[in-house]
Design an enzyme around this catalytic site. Structure first.
Site, PDB file in Angstrom:
ATOM      1  N   CYS A  65      41.161 109.047  63.628  1.00 27.90           N
ATOM      2  CA  CYS A  65      42.602 109.167  63.431  1.00 27.90           C
ATOM      3  C   CYS A  65      43.019 108.194  62.335  1.00 27.90           C
ATOM      4  CB  CYS A  65      43.330 108.831  64.732  1.00 27.90           C
ATOM      5  SG  CYS A  65      45.125 108.945  64.626  1.00 27.90           S
ATOM      6  N   HIS A  73      44.908 117.191  69.069  1.00 30.83           N
ATOM      7  CA  HIS A  73      45.000 115.805  68.608  1.00 30.83           C
ATOM      8  C   HIS A  73      46.351 115.545  67.946  1.00 30.83           C
ATOM      9  CE1 HIS A  73      43.270 112.084  66.586  1.00 30.83           C
ATOM     10  NE2 HIS A  73      44.377 112.313  65.884  1.00 30.83           N
ATOM     11  N   GLU A  74      46.746 116.462  67.025  1.00 31.85           N
ATOM     12  CA  GLU A  74      48.004 116.244  66.285  1.00 31.85           C
ATOM     13  C   GLU A  74      49.226 116.360  67.197  1.00 31.85           C
ATOM     14  OE1 GLU A  74      47.799 114.857  63.549  1.00 31.85           O
ATOM     15  OE2 GLU A  74      45.694 115.304  63.193  1.00 31.85           O
ATOM     16  N   HIS A  98      50.167 113.352  69.188  1.00 31.87           N
ATOM     17  CA  HIS A  98      50.951 112.325  68.478  1.00 31.87           C
ATOM     18  C   HIS A  98      52.450 112.504  68.742  1.00 31.87           C
ATOM     19  CE1 HIS A  98      48.110 110.046  66.054  1.00 31.87           C
ATOM     20  NE2 HIS A  98      47.523 111.149  65.625  1.00 31.87           N
TER      21      HIS A  98
HETATM   22 NI    NI Z   1      45.658 111.145  64.659  1.00 32.36          NI
END
Ligand code: NI
Length: 169
Positions: A92, A134-135, A138
């Site tokens: 990341c 993953h995104e 966030h």
């Molecule tokens: Ni990330």
């Protein structure tokens, strides 16, 4: 990692085709490109809006890596298909020079809109599904280290993968 903006739950985008949104997306694309990332979420540049971008071009150095089309995804909604999880290595841009082994749903449907407000509806699996998860994490204030089940599988790139020139993503 450690910046409180990365821990916040981001707000949905309500207005499209605005100069502010266009400027945010340009900024995000520049940042992702500059850092050679596979994806980026708005909170990573200090903007708590539900906007992510991602994409992986075919790379001759990694011919086995799966290609992911460049995508602007706003207000994403993820729906897992089945309950099968798959472990995979992630990095990341907000946790530079590190990698961790993270469980993600193998297959999912995602919906949302692009930068013009056009609806996106895709069913994906594998690496594409991993990048979206993953995104989108966030946007809910979750960095991948919180998903790692076995912290012995978390460390510095150069220690985990000696000799490999890994990018942060
Ligand atoms: Ni990330």
């Amino acid at each position: 990692m450690g910046d409180p903006r990365l821990l916040a739950v981001s707000e949905p985008v309500r207005r499209f085709n605005t100069p502010d949104l266009a400027a945010l997306l340009t900024d995000m694309q520049d940042t992702m490109q500059h850092l050679s990332g596979a994806g980026l979420a708005a909170p990573q540049i200090g903007v708590n809006l539900r906007v992510v971008i991602f994409g992986v071009a075919q790379n001759p150095r990694y011919p086995e890596a799966e290609m992911v089309p460049f995508t602007v995804l706003i207000n994403p909604v993820l729906t897992p298909i089945g309950s099968e999880l798959e472990e995979g290595w992630e990095g990341c841009l907000s946790v530079p020079s590190m990698r961790g082994l993270v469980p993600r749903y193998r297959e999912l449907q995602y919906t949302g809109v692009d930068d013009t407000g056009q609806r996106i509806d895709r069913r994906v699996s594998g690496f594409h599904a991993r990048v979206v998860q993953h995104e989108t994490d966030h946007l809910d204030g979750i960095l991948y280290p919180r998903r790692i089940r076995d912290l012995t599988q978390f460390g510095f790139n150069e220690a985990l993968f000696p000799g490999e020139d890994l990018q942060d993503d």
